[in-house]
Each structure stands twice: as structure tokens, then as C-alpha cells.
Design an enzyme around this catalytic site. Structure first.
Site, PDB file in Angstrom:
ATOM      1  N   HIS A 140      -1.975   7.256   3.469  1.00 25.33           N
ATOM      2  CA  HIS A 140      -1.437   7.490   2.123  1.00 25.33           C
ATOM      3  C   HIS A 140      -2.299   8.515   1.395  1.00 25.33           C
ATOM      4  O   HIS A 140      -3.524   8.334   1.295  1.00 25.33           O
ATOM      5  CB  HIS A 140      -1.427   6.192   1.313  1.00 25.33           C
ATOM      6  CG  HIS A 140      -0.435   5.179   1.822  1.00 25.33           C
ATOM      7  ND1 HIS A 140       0.768   4.940   1.209  1.00 25.33           N
ATOM      8  CD2 HIS A 140      -0.471   4.350   2.891  1.00 25.33           C
ATOM      9  CE1 HIS A 140       1.428   4.000   1.868  1.00 25.33           C
ATOM     10  NE2 HIS A 140       0.697   3.612   2.896  1.00 25.33           N
ATOM     11  N   ASP A 167      -2.487   9.020  -1.777  1.00 23.43           N
ATOM     12  CA  ASP A 167      -3.131   8.407  -2.943  1.00 23.43           C
ATOM     13  C   ASP A 167      -4.078   7.279  -2.546  1.00 23.43           C
ATOM     14  O   ASP A 167      -4.650   6.614  -3.413  1.00 23.43           O
ATOM     15  CB  ASP A 167      -2.088   7.914  -3.961  1.00 23.43           C
ATOM     16  CG  ASP A 167      -1.010   7.018  -3.362  1.00 23.43           C
ATOM     17  OD1 ASP A 167      -0.682   7.170  -2.175  1.00 23.43           O
ATOM     18  OD2 ASP A 167      -0.489   6.146  -4.092  1.00 23.43           O
ATOM     19  N   GLY A 218       4.961  -0.410  -0.897  1.00 22.00           N
ATOM     20  CA  GLY A 218       4.778  -1.275  -2.059  1.00 22.00           C
ATOM     21  C   GLY A 218       4.853  -2.730  -1.629  1.00 22.00           C
ATOM     22  O   GLY A 218       4.931  -3.031  -0.437  1.00 22.00           O
ATOM     23  N   GLU A 227       4.068  -6.669   7.322  1.00 20.66           N
ATOM     24  CA  GLU A 227       2.665  -6.619   6.915  1.00 20.66           C
ATOM     25  C   GLU A 227       2.366  -7.883   6.101  1.00 20.66           C
ATOM     26  O   GLU A 227       1.703  -8.798   6.579  1.00 20.66           O
ATOM     27  CB  GLU A 227       2.404  -5.353   6.083  1.00 20.66           C
ATOM     28  CG  GLU A 227       0.981  -5.213   5.566  1.00 20.66           C
ATOM     29  CD  GLU A 227       0.823  -4.063   4.569  1.00 20.66           C
ATOM     30  OE1 GLU A 227       1.832  -3.606   4.012  1.00 20.66           O
ATOM     31  OE2 GLU A 227      -0.333  -3.653   4.336  1.00 20.66           O
TER      32      GLU A 227
HETATM   33  O1  LIG Z   1      -0.376  -1.019   3.268  1.00 22.33           O
HETATM   34  C1  LIG Z   1       0.406  -0.791   2.347  1.00 22.33           C
HETATM   35  N1  LIG Z   1       1.524  -1.548   2.202  1.00 22.33           N
HETATM   36  C2  LIG Z   1       2.440  -1.308   1.240  1.00 22.33           C
HETATM   37  N2  LIG Z   1       2.305  -0.342   0.335  1.00 22.33           N
HETATM   38  C3  LIG Z   1       1.203   0.419   0.408  1.00 22.33           C
HETATM   39  C4  LIG Z   1       0.234   0.251   1.393  1.00 22.33           C
HETATM   40  N3  LIG Z   1      -0.730   1.158   1.197  1.00 22.33           N
HETATM   41  C5  LIG Z   1      -0.374   1.878   0.140  1.00 22.33           C
HETATM   42  N4  LIG Z   1       0.803   1.444  -0.351  1.00 22.33           N
HETATM   43  C6  LIG Z   1       1.526   1.919  -1.526  1.00 22.33           C
HETATM   44  C7  LIG Z   1       0.612   2.242  -2.691  1.00 22.33           C
HETATM   45  C8  LIG Z   1       0.791   3.684  -2.928  1.00 22.33           C
HETATM   46  O2  LIG Z   1       0.748   4.024  -4.301  1.00 22.33           O
HETATM   47  C9  LIG Z   1       2.148   3.970  -2.333  1.00 22.33           C
HETATM   48  C10 LIG Z   1       2.453   5.404  -1.971  1.00 22.33           C
HETATM   49  O3  LIG Z   1       1.485   5.982  -1.169  1.00 22.33           O
HETATM   50  O4  LIG Z   1       2.178   3.123  -1.200  1.00 22.33           O
HETATM   51 ZN   LIG Z   2       0.726   1.931   4.272  1.00 23.61          ZN
END
Ligand SMILES: O=c1[nH]cnc2c1ncn2[C@H]1C[C@H](O)[C@@H](CO)O1
Ligand SMILES: [Zn+2]
Length: 368
Positions: free
Chosen positions: A21, A23, A181, A211
Site C-alpha cells: 500500500h 499509504d 478496508g 484476512e
Molecule cells: O491489510 C489490509 N487489509 C485491509 N485494508 C488495508 C490493509 N492494509 C491497508 N489497508 C487499507 C488502508 C489504506 O488506507 C487503504 C488503501 O491503501 O487500504
Molecule cells: Zn493490504
């Protein structure tokens, strides 16, 4: 004699990263600089080392929801063209220095419009940043290709719009789509319209599934939505019955249910992220991470960082942790890397070119 496996030599090995990601990978000092530029005063520290530790500790919560709260700070400082561009450039540079030769980096454009940017401005800034970072890396002697994945947030309702944005940029560096998310309560079928549109466009997408929530999420992602890959997908082990206590005993006794059989038969890539899974509680430890079993059962396993900042990690570190936990050799690491490259969203001939020109020669040197 193969070269000894250690942090330095793994750093040199060619690596492929499909789940990272944007961010979730900022340099702490960059967060501090950008916060000062825009007057964001909610950072828990303005000392880079301390801020880096804060992210890793706050994310180490055992819950995906709390893990995700840490992104409020990174997203807050990524609201300008300059900020997005800098973060994307540094991302490409950092991955190249980590030995990554091909990366798909994702972020959610809809989270970067709160200070007035339009969605196309957000995408243009990130793509320009990647191009800049790739060029800087090339000057330093690294060859890396970076593709972008546009993510839509599962709790929001903009997935169709983001899917159309991704397709509009398909010839300009956006190679796929994703949803991310909180998982519990936000099933992928909420976004069926977006996925059906993408399938009609012959486009590629992955879905964060399996997850924080288990098999129903994976089943929906594959059989209702048609995902090409699974973001994490680690909970597919819930559909594999084993007896005994050692990994060998688990492998010998494994009985696959219909969904895990399907995932293996269809060679569905699993974007596994070991350190992130330990932080969110999806796996108890690296040593007990399902990647050990899934790799032995020949699932199409790939290794990924997820969020380098929050998990204080890199591709080198994830691979090192796996070699320590499971005794992986260079040929295991090559297998994981080739798996990832085969599962990329760029064209087949381009994937093959990277395997033949960079991955195989790189590992041949290490195995020689
Ligand atoms: O591992 C994750 N699972 C679900 N959502 C996630 C994970 N890591 C980051 N995110 C979300 C938070 C970030 O703001 C978004 C976009 O990169 O994706
Ligand atoms: Zn992720």
C-alpha cells in the site's frame, strides 16, 4: 556452492511485490516534512525514529480495525499533488533499493480528495511520482518497473467510479483494481456492480479477502465477484483439515475442502503478507503462519509486505523471516518470486521478459 542466505544476499536477489500500500509505506521523515508543509498537527511525534516506532507499535494491535486507524495520519499528509508525488517517488526508490524488480503498489484515490484534488489529479500525481522514482533508481543502477492498483474502500460506495477511473488509466500505468478496508460487515458482493463492469472491460482485479474474515469472504470474492487474485486469502487454511502437530504431519494428513481445492486447482494467487498478518491477528506468529503449509501443498503462494511502515518491514525482511522460520533455500525464494511474477497484472509477454531477463539470471548467480 550456493551463496549463503542472509540479509545482505537476500537484498541482492531479484524480488517481486504484488501487495504493497502506497499509504502504508511512507518514510517517517517524509510524513513529518509533509505535515509541517500543510500544517497538520496531529502526528504523535515529530521525531522520525520515534514516529516510525509509533506506527509499528500502534499497528501491532491484534485487530485489523485498529491497525487501519494508523492510516489516518499517512492519508492526511497525502492530499496535495506535491505530497503524493514525493511519496510515490520515494516508494519506487525504496523498493528498488530493496531489490524489487517489479512491484504493484496500491492506494485508494478516493481518500486523497479531502483538500480539493480531483480523482484524475490524484492518479496523475501518483503515476508521475512512480515515473520519477523509477528514473532516480535507474541513475543509481537499479531496474524496477512499478504498476499502480487503484483501490476502492469497502465501507464506502465509490467502487464503480474508481473501477472506471482505473480502466481509464489502463494504458498509463494503472494495471489493476482492488478493494480494501475493514472486512467484517463489508462483503465484496456490496461492490458487485464494479466487478461486473471490470470483467466486461477485460480488466484485472484483486480483492482483500480472507484476512479478518474467513471462508465466506473468499468464496464471495472468487465465485460472485470473479477476483483474479486474493489479497491475503490466508484464511483459506480454515478449509484444510489436518492432524498431528508438526508441519510434516500437517502436510501428510491434509484434506482439502471444496473451496481450497478450487483455489489450488485454479492456481489462484494468494498475496500473503506474513508480518502484517501477525500484527492484525490473522496468524499467531511467523513460524505458525499458514504460508508454511500452503507452500508445501503447492498453492500459488506469493510473499508481500502489505504496509512497510506499519509492519516495519521490506521484501528482504519478509523473505529473511521465512527462511528462518521454514528453512527456505534460494530455490524456494525463486519459486515464490516466479509465482509472483506469473501472477502480475501486466501482459504475459512482459511478465515472461522480467522472469527471463532479471529473475532467473539473478537467482542463477546466487545458486551457482
Ligand atoms: O491489510 C489490509 N487489509 C485491509 N485494508 C488495508 C490493509 N492494509 C491497508 N489497508 C487499507 C488502508 C489504506 O488506507 C487503504 C488503501 O491503501 O487500504
Ligand atoms: Zn493490504
Amino acid at each position: 556452492m550456493p551463496v549463503e542466505l542472509n540479509r545482505d544476499t537476500i537484498l541482492r536477489a531479484p524480488k517481486v511485490l504484488l501487495h504493497d500500500h502506497l499509504d502504508g509505506g511512507l518514510r517517517p521523515q517524509t510524513i513529518i516534512d509533509l505535515a509541517a508543509e500543510i500544517g497538520y498537527d496531529k502526528l504523535p511525534s515529530t521525531d522520525a525514529a520515534e514516529l516510525g516506532r509509533w506506527f509499528a507499535e500502534a499497528a501491532d494491535s491484534g485487530s485489523l480495525e485498529r491497525y487501519l486507524e494508523t492510516f489516518d495520519h499517512t492519508v492526511a499528509v497525502m492530499q496535495t499533488v506535491g505530497g503524493l508525488r514525493r511519496v510515490a517517488s520515494e516508494c519506487a526508490q525504496d523498493l528498488a533499493a530493496d531489490g524489487v524488480v517489479y512491484a504493484e503498489v496500491r492506494w485508494a484515490p478516493e481518500q486523497h480528495v479531502s483538500e480539493g484534488l480531483t480523482l484524475p489529479q490524484v492518479v496523475d500525481a501518483v503515476l508521475a511520482g512512480f515515473a520519477d522514482g523509477v528514473a532516480v533508481a535507474a541513475e543509481r543502477g537499479y531496474t524496477i518497473r512499478v504498476g499502480a492498483l487503484a483501490t476502492a474502500m469497502r465501507h464506502a460506495a465509490r467502487s464503480r467510479e474508481i473501477a472506471e477511473l482505473a480502466v481509464a488509466y489502463r494504458d498509463h500505468g494503472v494495471v489493476g483494481f482492488d478493494i480494501a478496508g475493514a472486512e467484517a460487515g463489508f462483503p465484496p458482493t456490496r461492490h458487485l456492480d464494479a466487478f461486473e463492469y471490470l470483467r466486461r472491460e477485460n480488466y484485472h482485479f484483486t480483492i482483500h479477502a480472507g484476512e479478518a474474515f474467513g471462508l465466506p469472504s473468499i468464496w464471495e470474492a472468487l465465485q460472485w465477484c470473479g477476483a483474479d487474485r486474493l489479497g491475503h486469502g490466508v484464511r483459506i487454511v480454515d478449509d484444510i483439515a489436518v492432524t498431528g502437530s508438526t508441519l510434516d504431519e500437517h502436510v501428510d494428513s491434509a484434506r482439502l475442502g471444496r473451496l481450497s481445492q478450487y483455489v489450488r486447482d485454479k492456481r489462484i494467487p494468494l498475496e500473503l503478507c506474513p508480518s502484517s498478518n501477525v500484527q492484525t491477528g490473522a496468524a499467531p506468529s511467523i513460524a505458525a503462519h499458514p504460508i508454511g503449509l500452503l507452500r508445501r501443498l503447492h498453492f500459488r503462494v506469493t510473499v508481500n509486505t502489505d504496509n512497510r511502515l506499519m509492519s516495519d518491514t521490506s521484501m528482504t525482511k519478509e523473505m529473511l523471516l521465512l527462511t528462518e522460520a521454514f528453512g527456505y533455500s534460494w530455490s524456494d525464494l525463486q519459486w515464490l518470486t516466479v509465482n509472483a511474477m506469473k501472477s502480475a497484472f501486466i501482459a504475459f509477454d512482459e511478465r515472461l521478459a522480467i522472469i527471463n531477463a532479471q529473475i532467473k539470471p539473478g537467482y542463477a548467480d546466487l545458486l551457482a
